[in-house]
Design a protein around this motif. Structure first.
Motif, PDB file in Angstrom:
ATOM      1  N   UNK A 625       0.825  -1.210   0.000  1.00  0.00           N
ATOM      2  CA  UNK A 625       0.000   0.000   0.000  1.00  0.00           C
ATOM      3  C   UNK A 625       0.859   1.259   0.000  1.00  0.00           C
ATOM      4  N   UNK A 626       1.929   1.240   0.776  1.00  0.00           N
ATOM      5  CA  UNK A 626       2.824   2.396   0.849  1.00  0.00           C
ATOM      6  C   UNK A 626       3.530   2.619  -0.482  1.00  0.00           C
ATOM      7  N   UNK A 627       4.147   1.567  -1.013  1.00  0.00           N
ATOM      8  CA  UNK A 627       4.966   1.746  -2.198  1.00  0.00           C
ATOM      9  C   UNK A 627       4.136   1.998  -3.455  1.00  0.00           C
ATOM     10  N   UNK A 628       2.942   1.417  -3.538  1.00  0.00           N
ATOM     11  CA  UNK A 628       2.072   1.717  -4.678  1.00  0.00           C
ATOM     12  C   UNK A 628       1.766   3.208  -4.735  1.00  0.00           C
ATOM     13  N   UNK A 629       1.426   3.783  -3.593  1.00  0.00           N
ATOM     14  CA  UNK A 629       1.125   5.217  -3.573  1.00  0.00           C
ATOM     15  C   UNK A 629       2.375   6.046  -3.879  1.00  0.00           C
ATOM     16  N   UNK A 630       3.520   5.613  -3.376  1.00  0.00           N
ATOM     17  CA  UNK A 630       4.763   6.327  -3.675  1.00  0.00           C
ATOM     18  C   UNK A 630       5.013   6.371  -5.180  1.00  0.00           C
ATOM     19  N   UNK A 631       4.846   5.249  -5.836  1.00  0.00           N
ATOM     20  CA  UNK A 631       5.088   5.204  -7.276  1.00  0.00           C
ATOM     21  C   UNK A 631       4.087   6.081  -8.019  1.00  0.00           C
ATOM     22  N   UNK A 632       2.814   5.997  -7.665  1.00  0.00           N
ATOM     23  CA  UNK A 632       1.810   6.804  -8.349  1.00  0.00           C
ATOM     24  C   UNK A 632       2.056   8.292  -8.151  1.00  0.00           C
ATOM     25  N   UNK A 633       2.448   8.678  -6.942  1.00  0.00           N
ATOM     26  CA  UNK A 633       2.647  10.100  -6.644  1.00  0.00           C
ATOM     27  C   UNK A 633       3.949  10.644  -7.219  1.00  0.00           C
ATOM     28  N   UNK A 634       4.989   9.831  -7.225  1.00  0.00           N
ATOM     29  CA  UNK A 634       6.321  10.330  -7.575  1.00  0.00           C
ATOM     30  C   UNK A 634       6.742  10.074  -9.012  1.00  0.00           C
ATOM     31  N   UNK A 635       6.239   9.016  -9.623  1.00  0.00           N
ATOM     32  CA  UNK A 635       6.743   8.614 -10.928  1.00  0.00           C
ATOM     33  C   UNK A 635       5.774   8.862 -12.081  1.00  0.00           C
ATOM     34  N   UNK A 636       4.566   9.328 -11.793  1.00  0.00           N
ATOM     35  CA  UNK A 636       3.590   9.637 -12.833  1.00  0.00           C
ATOM     36  C   UNK A 636       3.088  11.074 -12.645  1.00  0.00           C
ATOM     37  N   UNK A 637       2.849  11.735 -13.754  1.00  0.00           N
ATOM     38  CA  UNK A 637       2.120  13.002 -13.739  1.00  0.00           C
ATOM     39  C   UNK A 637       1.513  13.196 -15.124  1.00  0.00           C
ATOM     40  N   UNK A 638       0.559  14.115 -15.285  1.00  0.00           N
ATOM     41  CA  UNK A 638      -0.147  14.212 -16.570  1.00  0.00           C
ATOM     42  C   UNK A 638       0.518  15.148 -17.570  1.00  0.00           C
ATOM     43  N   UNK A 639       1.823  15.343 -17.429  1.00  0.00           N
ATOM     44  CA  UNK A 639       2.521  16.310 -18.264  1.00  0.00           C
ATOM     45  C   UNK A 639       3.411  15.619 -19.297  1.00  0.00           C
ATOM     46  N   UNK A 640       4.151  16.406 -20.039  1.00  0.00           N
ATOM     47  CA  UNK A 640       4.970  15.859 -21.121  1.00  0.00           C
ATOM     48  C   UNK A 640       6.047  14.911 -20.608  1.00  0.00           C
ATOM     49  N   UNK A 641       6.455  15.072 -19.352  1.00  0.00           N
ATOM     50  CA  UNK A 641       7.433  14.158 -18.745  1.00  0.00           C
ATOM     51  C   UNK A 641       6.751  13.188 -17.789  1.00  0.00           C
ATOM     52  N   UNK A 642       5.535  12.764 -18.135  1.00  0.00           N
ATOM     53  CA  UNK A 642       4.653  12.109 -17.189  1.00  0.00           C
ATOM     54  C   UNK A 642       4.960  10.678 -16.815  1.00  0.00           C
ATOM     55  N   UNK A 643       5.832   9.993 -17.573  1.00  0.00           N
ATOM     56  CA  UNK A 643       6.202   8.619 -17.241  1.00  0.00           C
ATOM     57  C   UNK A 643       7.669   8.574 -16.810  1.00  0.00           C
ATOM     58  N   UNK A 644       8.043   7.448 -16.226  1.00  0.00           N
ATOM     59  CA  UNK A 644       9.422   7.297 -15.753  1.00  0.00           C
ATOM     60  C   UNK A 644      10.197   6.316 -16.626  1.00  0.00           C
ATOM     61  N   UNK A 645       9.738   6.104 -17.831  1.00  0.00           N
ATOM     62  CA  UNK A 645      10.358   5.181 -18.772  1.00  0.00           C
ATOM     63  C   UNK A 645       9.403   4.958 -19.923  1.00  0.00           C
ATOM     64  N   UNK A 646       9.654   3.941 -20.730  1.00  0.00           N
ATOM     65  CA  UNK A 646       8.802   3.675 -21.886  1.00  0.00           C
ATOM     66  C   UNK A 646       7.376   3.329 -21.454  1.00  0.00           C
ATOM     67  N   UNK A 647       6.418   3.927 -22.166  1.00  0.00           N
ATOM     68  CA  UNK A 647       5.017   3.617 -21.888  1.00  0.00           C
ATOM     69  C   UNK A 647       4.653   2.231 -22.422  1.00  0.00           C
ATOM     70  N   UNK A 648       5.110   1.891 -23.609  1.00  0.00           N
ATOM     71  CA  UNK A 648       5.049   0.530 -24.146  1.00  0.00           C
ATOM     72  C   UNK A 648       3.648  -0.048 -24.284  1.00  0.00           C
ATOM     73  N   UNK A 649       2.926   0.446 -25.308  1.00  0.00           N
ATOM     74  CA  UNK A 649       1.645  -0.155 -25.739  1.00  0.00           C
ATOM     75  C   UNK A 649       0.590  -0.205 -24.650  1.00  0.00           C
ATOM     76  N   UNK A 650       0.657   0.676 -23.687  1.00  0.00           N
ATOM     77  CA  UNK A 650      -0.357   0.731 -22.639  1.00  0.00           C
ATOM     78  C   UNK A 650       0.030   0.056 -21.347  1.00  0.00           C
ATOM     79  N   UNK A 651       1.156  -0.674 -21.274  1.00  0.00           N
ATOM     80  CA  UNK A 651       1.471  -1.443 -20.073  1.00  0.00           C
ATOM     81  C   UNK A 651       1.762  -0.557 -18.859  1.00  0.00           C
ATOM     82  N   UNK A 652       2.650   0.423 -19.012  1.00  0.00           N
ATOM     83  CA  UNK A 652       2.955   1.276 -17.860  1.00  0.00           C
ATOM     84  C   UNK A 652       1.724   2.083 -17.465  1.00  0.00           C
TER      85      UNK A 652
END
Length: 759
Positions: A625-652
């Protein structure tokens, strides 16, 4: 006007104080198609482009900022646009096929891409799933695009000019163009591709304008060819000139086909007699209907934007690579044998990425779509002799594994029917026996794997430990599929046995997966931080967890729950050190891990994305529960730099969508989803069967990330997983969220998710 301004102000206040409410918005308005476009070869923040498309459409469109052949077709930091391209690109690494472009300009005719490109600004750009608009400053022209599945309409708004042009570029490596000015029409084809096509591959296109041409010319090698109306050459196109008044709008209807010019004309009928605005409204409706299948509220505006931007990406691939003939029957051009055949075909997918969450998402939300995809897989096998692992549009030599077996098994075991499962059974069994025409098809190293129980480190088969682990999981899926199909135990027991092969590459000394030589000795020296070599785009810390079907077996190998949890914790504790000697330099996946400040956790690549959920198997779900929220809060955002690596056909993106709902498919082909914790206070999921899943977490918030109590359909629920059947029957799930972890809930073995060792 004043009343409207006050209402808008109240809505903004409501969002900022109380969070976004589902009834306050249309989901498509929260999608940022530019999310992930701030990417380049050396660092990916998504490696996406703004796909102007309908869900799973055969054709996408995108503004083109790069030169022909550059996989990074649109870069957020670019200043200039040189074309509006029909694209079928699933990834910059795979690149594109069947592409051509339109581009308006005024004044002196400029054909070459470097000459014609125009400055633009994101401030004068509107990018939505169903609609794109941009102002081309050098020409004082505004371009708008709205698509259907196989066609699109352009609207160009020109200034007053006697030299207003639309340039049609059929691209290089072999193309054809023909002018039909009396019909205000251009036809042509492009053969440009990046591999995976038969010799007769063409993408046939037709462009119809609503304004008569002043002049029309063909060009080749960036030069007009006078007095010619039809041309085939290495790189050809057309230049159509109009006289325009200030603000005059010129429309172009565009469609294409992989079958023929006649079929392209049929595909143009998708536009009907609709106006541009009517098509735009229809496209917006389609997207809102699909995105509204999951309604979220009670989160911040940024969270809602991220959620729907990710959901948009999940609904793009695989591509519908089929068309409807004059009798309305489904047909497809086979990217495997070059024939036109009946039935469905889908493509542009790397199963190494998408078996993990994208296809499990379809089995939950779009089972009828996935049945068509399964028919397409059966057709692929019949037309090529193999199942695809990375198709674009045909077989491509990319990535590893035998993950088509997982996709086939998961669909069938989740109730998929109406397709040739016997052919698919034959296909998954054949995959286990040998390598195909490409290393990515069948199983590279199968002779060693089947004989020794692992792919050896020292026999010239790269990424051998990763292959062993993924083959073992595929064997588990084949075993479960065989059981469901009523195959004799004597026939399928071999797959149950081979599903335990992960144990053969586990090193008890390091408690990690490690390369093993043909004579049984482990590779030496061994660094768990070495990327590649025995692993695929990762290291041992990332791949050790790839025992999707038997986490309990992995726990036992590590010495029990405490040691297992310590190893999980260590992923976040060890610094982001790495050994890049196998690659001879830092690949982008390494850099993306290094800069995220989460130790050796590499969420930007797929192998480790399920790892956070494994705490549930060892009685410490609060850490998930802790780490899932950490990843969602820290590694995703809705901007041009919004992912932390390849998005890859919808998987990330699918990881974020599932995790936002509070559960994740750690083990496809098993009827369970492992719990995390929901991101929003309220989520309503509408299933294809009409049932709904209501997820409520009223205390949810930035600090309240832990589950204290949970109710399922009004009854206390203490499991660390949800059952597929329970969700498909409709469910009311309530979470009581707190800021402090409840270390008792989910700690007993009876709460743990499925493992094959516990069968």
């Amino acid at each position: 006007m004043v009343k409207r301004s006050i209402a808008l102000l109240l809505l903004i206040i409501n969002i900022s104080v109380f969070g976004v409410k589902a009834q306050d918005y249309a989901p498509v308005d929260f999608v940022n198609t530019l999310m992930g476009t701030d990417s380049e070869f050396k660092l990916s923040a998504g490696n996406t482009y703004p796909a102007i498309a309908l869900p799973w459409g055969m054709n996408f469109w995108t503004p083109q900022t790069s030169r022909i052949g550059d996989g990074w077709v649109y870069n957020y930091d670019a200043y200039k646009i040189r074309g509006f391209k029909q694209t079928h690109q699933p990834s910059p690494w795979i690149n594109d096929y069947g592409q051509f472009s339109l581009f308006p300009l005024t004044g002196d005719l400029k054909i070459k891409g470097d000459d014609r490109e125009s400055w633009f600004s994101h401030k004068a750009e509107t990018a939505k799933p169903h609609y794109y608009k941009v102002y081309l400053a050098d020409y004082d022209v505004t371009t708008e695009i709205t698509p259907t599945e196989r066609a699109a309409m352009f609207r160009f708004t020109f200034p007053e000019n006697d030299q207003s042009y639309v340039l049609i570029d059929a691209f290089d490596h072999g193309s054809y163009i023909k002018l039909i000015p009396e019909e205000k029409k251009i036809i042509g084809y492009t053969t440009r591709n990046s591999g995976g096509v038969p010799e007769n591959f063409k993408n046939y296109f037709v462009v119809e304008f609503d304004k008569a041409f002043e002049t029309s010319d063909v060009w080749s090698k960036d030069q007009l060819v006078p007095d010619v109306k039809e041309l085939k050459d290495y790189h050809v196109g057309a230049a159509i000139r109009f006289k325009t008044a200030k603000g005059e709008q010129v429309h172009a209807k565009v469609a294409s086909s992989f079958i023929s010019f006649e079929q392209a004309e049929l595909n143009l009928n998708e536009l009907g007699n609709n106006s541009f605005d009517e098509l735009k409204t229809a496209g917006e409706k389609v997207w809102n209907e699909e995105l509204s299948r999951i309604k979220v509220d009670g989160g911040s505006e940024q969270q809602v934007r991220t959620f729907y931007s990710c959901l948009y990406r999940v609904l793009l691939f695989p591509r519908k690579f089929y068309e409807f003939d004059k009798d309305g029957k489904v047909v497809h051009y086979s990217p495997y044998n070059g024939e036109v055949l009946p039935g469905y075909m889908f493509t542009d997918n790397g199963f190494w990425d998408t078996f993990r969450a994208v296809f499990p998402f379809f089995n939950l939300m779009y089972p009828s779509l996935n049945e068509k995809i399964q028919e397409g897989l059966a057709n692929t096998y019949k037309e090529s002799g193999w199942l695809p692992e990375w198709a674009s549009p045909g077989h491509r030599d990319c990535m590893i594994g035998s993950n088509s077996a997982t996709i086939v098994a998961d669909a069938w075991l989740k109730g998929g029917r109406g397709y040739d499962i016997d052919a698919l059974w034959d296909a998954v069994v054949k995959n286990t026996q040998s390598v195909g025409p490409l290393h990515s098809v069948g199983r590279f190293g199968a002779e060693y794997y089947n004989k020794l129980g692992y792919v050896p480190y020292n026999v010239g088969v790269n990424e051998n430990v990763a292959r062993t682990l993924e083959y073992a999981f595929a064997d588990y899926c084949i075993y479960q599929l065989g059981k469901s199909l009523g195959k004799p135990e004597s026939e399928i027991e071999i797959y149950a046995k081979r599903s335990m092969n992960y144990k053969n590459v586990f090193d008890k000394e390091s408690k990690l997966m490690r390369g093993r030589n043909e004579d049984g000795t482990f590779q030496s020296p061994f660094s768990p931080f070495k990327w590649g070599d025995a692993f695929t785009e990762g290291n041992s810390w990332h791949y050790t967890w790839s025992v999707f079907h038997d986490v309990q077996g992995l726990i036992d190998l590590m010495g029990g729950k405490d040691d297992f949890v310590n190893m999980l914790d260590s992923v976040f504790v060890v610094p982001p050190v790495f050994d890049d000697s196998y690659y001879g330099g830092v690949i982008h996946e390494i850099r993306e891990m290094q800069i995220m400040n989460m130790g050796n956790y590499a969420h930007g690549n797929q192998p480790i994305q399920h790892m956070i959920y494994l705490y549930n198997f060892a009685g410490q779900p609060w850490k998930t529960q802790y780490w899932v929220r950490q990843v969602m809060d820290r590694l995703y955002n809705p901007n041009a730099d919004g992912y932390c690596g390849d998005e890859d056909n919808g998987q990330t993106s699918a990881w974020y969508v599932f995790s936002s709902m509070g559960f994740y498919p750690v083990t496809p082909a098993v009827d369970e989803y492992v719990l995390g914790a929901p991101l929003f206070k309220n989520i309503t999921v509408t299933l294809e069967n009409g049932k709904t899943i209501e997820i409520k977490a009223p205390e949810n918030g930035k600090d309240n990330v832990y589950i204290n109590k949970m109710m399922m359909n009004g009854k206390a629920y203490d499991k660390n997983y949800l059952k597929y059947e329970d969700l498909m029957n409709g469910a009311a799930i309530e979470f009581e969220m707190t800021k402090d972890p409840n270390q008792k809930r989910g700690s007993k073995k009876s709460a743990f998710p499925y493992s094959f060792s516990n069968k």
